[in-house]
Design a protein around this motif. Structure first.
Motif, mmCIF file in Angstrom:
data_model
loop_
_atom_site.group_PDB
_atom_site.id
_atom_site.type_symbol
_atom_site.label_atom_id
_atom_site.label_comp_id
_atom_site.label_asym_id
_atom_site.label_seq_id
_atom_site.Cartn_x
_atom_site.Cartn_y
_atom_site.Cartn_z
ATOM 1 N N LEU A 24 -31.434 -17.864 -127.488
ATOM 2 C CA LEU A 24 -32.139 -16.615 -127.201
ATOM 3 C C LEU A 24 -32.789 -15.924 -128.507
ATOM 4 O O LEU A 24 -33.459 -15.150 -128.625
ATOM 5 N N GLN A 25 -32.228 -16.873 -129.755
ATOM 6 C CA GLN A 25 -33.205 -16.328 -130.958
ATOM 7 C C GLN A 25 -34.582 -16.002 -130.809
ATOM 8 O O GLN A 25 -35.131 -17.096 -130.238
ATOM 9 N N ASP A 26 -34.989 -14.846 -131.166
ATOM 10 C CA ASP A 26 -36.321 -14.694 -131.179
ATOM 11 C C ASP A 26 -37.111 -14.313 -129.724
ATOM 12 O O ASP A 26 -38.244 -14.475 -129.536
ATOM 13 N N ALA A 27 -36.252 -14.127 -128.779
ATOM 14 C CA ALA A 27 -36.735 -13.778 -127.367
ATOM 15 C C ALA A 27 -37.111 -12.416 -127.561
ATOM 16 O O ALA A 27 -36.659 -11.648 -128.157
ATOM 17 N N VAL A 28 -38.150 -12.282 -126.816
ATOM 18 C CA VAL A 28 -38.700 -10.737 -126.641
ATOM 19 C C VAL A 28 -38.599 -10.370 -125.089
ATOM 20 O O VAL A 28 -38.654 -10.997 -124.437
ATOM 21 N N ALA A 29 -38.696 -8.937 -125.292
ATOM 22 C CA ALA A 29 -38.496 -8.178 -124.029
ATOM 23 C C ALA A 29 -38.954 -6.782 -124.232
ATOM 24 O O ALA A 29 -39.019 -6.344 -125.257
ATOM 25 N N GLN A 30 -39.287 -6.234 -122.816
ATOM 26 C CA GLN A 30 -39.453 -4.702 -122.806
ATOM 27 C C GLN A 30 -38.162 -4.037 -122.411
ATOM 28 O O GLN A 30 -37.609 -4.659 -121.624
ATOM 29 N N LEU A 31 -38.036 -2.900 -122.889
ATOM 30 C CA LEU A 31 -36.903 -2.154 -122.485
ATOM 31 C C LEU A 31 -36.601 -1.909 -121.139
ATOM 32 O O LEU A 31 -35.420 -1.957 -120.555
ATOM 33 N N GLY A 32 -37.824 -1.993 -120.504
ATOM 34 C CA GLY A 32 -37.775 -1.835 -118.956
ATOM 35 C C GLY A 32 -37.128 -3.039 -118.322
ATOM 36 O O GLY A 32 -37.023 -2.937 -117.076
ATOM 37 N N ASP A 33 -37.263 -4.229 -118.983
ATOM 38 C CA ASP A 33 -36.563 -5.243 -118.519
ATOM 39 C C ASP A 33 -35.074 -5.478 -118.444
ATOM 40 O O ASP A 33 -34.498 -6.291 -118.239
ATOM 41 N N PHE A 34 -34.446 -4.269 -119.001
ATOM 42 C CA PHE A 34 -33.087 -4.473 -119.180
ATOM 43 C C PHE A 34 -32.559 -3.309 -118.212
ATOM 44 O O PHE A 34 -33.018 -2.349 -117.644
ATOM 45 N N ALA A 35 -31.165 -3.682 -117.548
ATOM 46 C CA ALA A 35 -30.754 -2.915 -116.510
ATOM 47 C C ALA A 35 -29.170 -2.938 -116.521
ATOM 48 O O ALA A 35 -28.728 -4.102 -116.656
ATOM 49 N N TYR A 36 -28.523 -1.870 -116.303
ATOM 50 C CA TYR A 36 -26.905 -1.666 -116.306
ATOM 51 C C TYR A 36 -26.563 -1.061 -114.881
ATOM 52 O O TYR A 36 -26.978 0.133 -114.761
ATOM 53 N N ASP A 37 -25.914 -1.739 -114.196
ATOM 54 C CA ASP A 37 -25.396 -1.169 -112.938
ATOM 55 C C ASP A 37 -23.941 -0.868 -113.151
ATOM 56 O O ASP A 37 -23.015 -2.015 -113.212
ATOM 57 N N SER A 38 -23.503 0.493 -113.386
ATOM 58 C CA SER A 38 -22.115 0.551 -113.613
ATOM 59 C C SER A 38 -21.052 0.360 -112.499
ATOM 60 O O SER A 38 -20.040 -0.069 -112.825
ATOM 61 N N LYS A 39 -21.521 0.413 -111.486
ATOM 62 C CA LYS A 39 -20.698 0.135 -110.200
ATOM 63 C C LYS A 39 -20.167 -1.348 -110.113
ATOM 64 O O LYS A 39 -19.310 -1.682 -109.711
ATOM 65 N N ALA A 40 -21.464 -2.011 -110.336
ATOM 66 C CA ALA A 40 -20.934 -3.597 -110.187
ATOM 67 C C ALA A 40 -20.570 -4.204 -111.317
ATOM 68 O O ALA A 40 -20.542 -5.276 -111.735
ATOM 69 N N ARG A 41 -20.628 -3.354 -112.645
ATOM 70 C CA ARG A 41 -20.226 -3.698 -113.853
ATOM 71 C C ARG A 41 -21.094 -4.811 -114.411
ATOM 72 O O ARG A 41 -20.484 -5.593 -115.024
ATOM 73 N N ARG A 42 -22.306 -4.728 -114.428
ATOM 74 C CA ARG A 42 -23.292 -5.843 -114.691
ATOM 75 C C ARG A 42 -24.317 -5.355 -115.404
ATOM 76 O O ARG A 42 -25.043 -4.477 -115.034
ATOM 77 N N PHE A 50 -38.128 -18.115 -126.532
ATOM 78 C CA PHE A 50 -38.845 -19.241 -127.459
ATOM 79 C C PHE A 50 -37.890 -20.355 -127.014
ATOM 80 O O PHE A 50 -36.759 -20.301 -127.338
ATOM 81 N N ARG A 51 -38.575 -21.558 -126.657
ATOM 82 C CA ARG A 51 -37.746 -22.803 -126.290
ATOM 83 C C ARG A 51 -37.486 -23.610 -127.282
ATOM 84 O O ARG A 51 -38.034 -24.664 -127.814
ATOM 85 N N ARG A 62 -42.721 -20.717 -124.637
ATOM 86 C CA ARG A 62 -42.032 -19.723 -124.058
ATOM 87 C C ARG A 62 -41.839 -19.754 -122.636
ATOM 88 O O ARG A 62 -42.477 -20.512 -121.942
ATOM 89 N N THR A 63 -40.497 -19.266 -122.140
ATOM 90 C CA THR A 63 -40.348 -19.177 -120.831
ATOM 91 C C THR A 63 -39.547 -17.968 -120.639
ATOM 92 O O THR A 63 -38.908 -17.460 -121.312
ATOM 93 N N ALA A 128 -30.456 -18.103 -117.673
ATOM 94 C CA ALA A 128 -31.188 -19.123 -116.776
ATOM 95 C C ALA A 128 -32.674 -18.984 -117.258
ATOM 96 O O ALA A 128 -33.036 -17.895 -116.977
ATOM 97 N N ASP A 129 -33.275 -20.027 -117.302
ATOM 98 C CA ASP A 129 -34.851 -20.051 -117.146
ATOM 99 C C ASP A 129 -35.182 -19.814 -115.797
ATOM 100 O O ASP A 129 -34.852 -20.561 -114.875
ATOM 101 N N ILE A 130 -36.240 -18.908 -115.725
ATOM 102 C CA ILE A 130 -36.556 -18.495 -114.359
ATOM 103 C C ILE A 130 -38.250 -18.646 -114.280
ATOM 104 O O ILE A 130 -38.682 -18.302 -113.246
ATOM 105 N N SER A 131 -38.946 -19.256 -115.107
ATOM 106 C CA SER A 131 -40.144 -19.571 -114.960
ATOM 107 C C SER A 131 -40.528 -20.901 -115.657
ATOM 108 O O SER A 131 -39.937 -21.450 -116.194
ATOM 109 N N GLU A 132 -41.887 -21.155 -115.285
ATOM 110 C CA GLU A 132 -42.284 -22.327 -115.997
ATOM 111 C C GLU A 132 -42.762 -22.053 -117.181
ATOM 112 O O GLU A 132 -42.965 -20.982 -117.639
ATOM 113 N N PRO A 133 -42.586 -22.926 -118.260
ATOM 114 C CA PRO A 133 -42.738 -22.677 -119.667
ATOM 115 C C PRO A 133 -44.484 -22.446 -119.875
ATOM 116 O O PRO A 133 -45.219 -22.987 -119.109
#
Length: 146
Positions: A24-42, A50-51, A62-63, A128-133
């Motif tokens: 995961l080093q140098d992986a980039v994301a938008q904060l909107g791509d983070f989610a916390y579900d307190s009920k599911a504890r997930r 970067f691969r 990248r993927t 887990a990778d979820i797209s084509e690179p």
């Protein structure tokens, strides 16, 4: 590009985390791509990873990758733009501070001093990778300290 299967990693012990952190080093994301579900504890996050496993080929690839963390009791943020879903972060490392076994604090450390601290019951992560690179625009570089 040599065709490699999508990356799928599981971490269930502190010794497993350096492999996920390196992937995961140098992986980039938008904060909107983070989610916390307190009920599911997930906690889930989707990154443009970067691969590094492809070796030192020109700019590289990248993927999209999903990180799923179970058993999360609490999430705290430091120096992140809360409420700004389009804010972009770059992950430097994934660290663990042991607490009352088997729990502790999982820390996602971002460039610029930002961080997320997830208090967890135990280490239970899936990456887990979820797209084509696709071709990366540039290859991340780091000072070597030499």
């Amino acid at each position: 590009m040599v065709r490699r299967p999508p990356l799928r990693l599981l971490a269930q012990a502190p010794d497993d985390l350096p492999v996920l952190s390196a992937a995961l080093q140098d992986a980039v994301a938008q904060l909107g791509d983070f989610a916390y579900d307190s009920k599911a504890r997930r906690f889930t996050a989707v990154f443009n990873r970067f691969r590094w496993e492809d070796g030192k080929r020109l700019q590289g690839w990248r993927t999209r990758s999903a990180l799923d963390i179970s058993g999360v009791l609490e999430v705290k943020s430091k120096r992140l733009k809360r409420g700004v879903e389009s804010a972009v972060v770059s992950l430097l490392s994934l660290d663990f501070e042991m607490g009352e076994a088997p729990g502790g604090a999982l820390k996602l450390v971002f460039s610029g001093g930002g961080a997320l601290r997830l208090d967890v019951e135990c280490i239970d992560l899936i990456l887990a990778d979820i797209s084509e690179p696709w071709p990366a625009k540039s290859r991340p570089e780091h000072e070597t300290g030499e």
